[in-house]
Design a protein around this motif. Structure first.
Motif, mmCIF file in Angstrom:
data_model
loop_
_atom_site.group_PDB
_atom_site.id
_atom_site.type_symbol
_atom_site.label_atom_id
_atom_site.label_comp_id
_atom_site.label_asym_id
_atom_site.label_seq_id
_atom_site.Cartn_x
_atom_site.Cartn_y
_atom_site.Cartn_z
ATOM 1 N N SER A 127 -12.263 4.174 33.237
ATOM 2 C CA SER A 127 -11.596 4.377 31.933
ATOM 3 C C SER A 127 -11.370 5.992 31.996
ATOM 4 C CB SER A 127 -12.747 4.127 30.923
ATOM 5 O OG SER A 127 -13.765 4.670 31.102
ATOM 6 N N ASP A 128 -11.589 6.575 33.195
ATOM 7 C CA ASP A 128 -11.423 8.125 33.398
ATOM 8 C C ASP A 128 -12.327 8.855 32.748
ATOM 9 O OD1 ASP A 128 -9.958 10.166 34.831
ATOM 10 O OD2 ASP A 128 -8.754 10.672 32.840
ATOM 11 N N GLU A 129 -13.870 8.204 32.688
ATOM 12 C CA GLU A 129 -14.971 8.822 32.400
ATOM 13 C C GLU A 129 -15.830 9.080 33.500
ATOM 14 O OE1 GLU A 129 -16.191 7.557 28.014
ATOM 15 O OE2 GLU A 129 -15.383 5.891 29.195
ATOM 16 N N THR A 130 -16.648 10.227 33.525
ATOM 17 C CA THR A 130 -17.715 10.310 34.583
ATOM 18 C C THR A 130 -19.082 10.548 33.788
ATOM 19 O OG1 THR A 130 -17.076 12.739 34.633
ATOM 20 C CG2 THR A 130 -15.881 11.252 36.269
ATOM 21 N N ASP A 174 -18.842 17.925 32.190
ATOM 22 C CA ASP A 174 -19.268 17.398 30.839
ATOM 23 C C ASP A 174 -19.055 15.851 30.818
ATOM 24 O OD1 ASP A 174 -16.543 17.321 30.788
ATOM 25 O OD2 ASP A 174 -16.306 18.785 29.189
ATOM 26 N N GLY A 175 -18.632 15.361 31.675
ATOM 27 C CA GLY A 175 -18.072 13.915 31.738
ATOM 28 C C GLY A 175 -16.673 13.560 31.303
ATOM 29 N N ALA A 217 -15.209 18.462 37.589
ATOM 30 C CA ALA A 217 -16.390 19.121 37.796
ATOM 31 C C ALA A 217 -15.832 20.379 38.026
ATOM 32 C CB ALA A 217 -17.041 18.661 38.644
ATOM 33 N N GLN A 218 -16.767 21.434 38.051
ATOM 34 C CA GLN A 218 -16.565 22.986 38.190
ATOM 35 C C GLN A 218 -17.757 23.422 39.161
ATOM 36 O OE1 GLN A 218 -13.837 24.529 37.106
ATOM 37 N NE2 GLN A 218 -13.282 22.883 36.455
ATOM 38 N N ILE A 219 -17.361 24.331 39.971
ATOM 39 C CA ILE A 219 -18.317 25.028 40.853
ATOM 40 C C ILE A 219 -18.733 26.183 40.273
ATOM 41 C CG2 ILE A 219 -18.899 26.113 43.308
ATOM 42 C CD1 ILE A 219 -16.922 24.010 44.240
ATOM 43 N N GLU A 220 -19.778 26.862 40.105
ATOM 44 C CA GLU A 220 -20.485 27.879 39.262
ATOM 45 C C GLU A 220 -21.496 28.509 40.505
ATOM 46 O OE1 GLU A 220 -21.916 27.536 35.571
ATOM 47 O OE2 GLU A 220 -19.972 26.290 34.776
#
Length: 164
Positions: free
Chosen positions: A130-133, A153-154, A158-161
């Motif tokens: 459903s394109d959710e994580t 955030d789902g 995802a982001q790398i910080e």
């Protein structure tokens, strides 16, 4: 009327090429050892690419995937038709370099790593058709010091910080 079908690359062929590129890049890292920060960034990029690939696969194949995270590596699970999580045969287990460790924080579950039988454990990160994580923050630690994080955030990718 005869239809001509254009020949392109299949998704599996593309996955094999990406895997070969990743393995080649890994061999270069073995020959020339990198610093902890560089290793952590490379591993975060690799895992980010895997999560993006799984998200696309889940949408295209209407399959649900999961990622089992352990302090020293991770692997991909797939939900079969009987509702069981099985290890995905196309994507192999990935072990981290010696002094690099993962620490996962999943807000909904508060997952503790390494407490269950690791080969039969359930995935902590879900990638659904459903394109959710799962919402998560994954810390990459080198010699017990957090260097950077990979978080989502789902809903968005995802982001790398980098930790300052």
């Amino acid at each position: 009327m005869q239809r001509h079908r254009t020949r392109g690359f299949t998704l599996l062929e593309l996955l094999v090429v990406i895997l070969l590129i990743a393995l080649t890049a890994g061999l270069v890292g073995i020959v020339r050892p990198d610093s902890g920060g560089r290793q952590a960034h490379q591993e975060a990029q690799r895992l980010l690419g895997l999560l993006q690939l799984l998200r696309q696969e889940a949408l295209l194949n209407y399959s649900d995937y999961g990622v089992r995270i352990e302090p020293d590596g991770y692997w991909v699970l797939r939900l079969d038709q009987q509702g069981r999580w099985i290890e995905d045969r196309d994507l192999r287990t990935h072990a981290l370099p010696a002094k690099l460790r993962l620490r996962l924080d999943v807000p909904e579950a508060g997952a503790a790593l390494g407490t269950s039988d690791s080969r039969t454990g359930l995935p902590q990160l879900l990638v659904l058709s459903s394109d959710e994580t799962s919402a998560f923050t994954l810390w990459f630690e080198y010699r017990d010091q957090a260097l950077l994080s990979l978080s989502s955030d789902g809903i968005q990718d995802a982001q790398i910080e980098t930790r300052n």
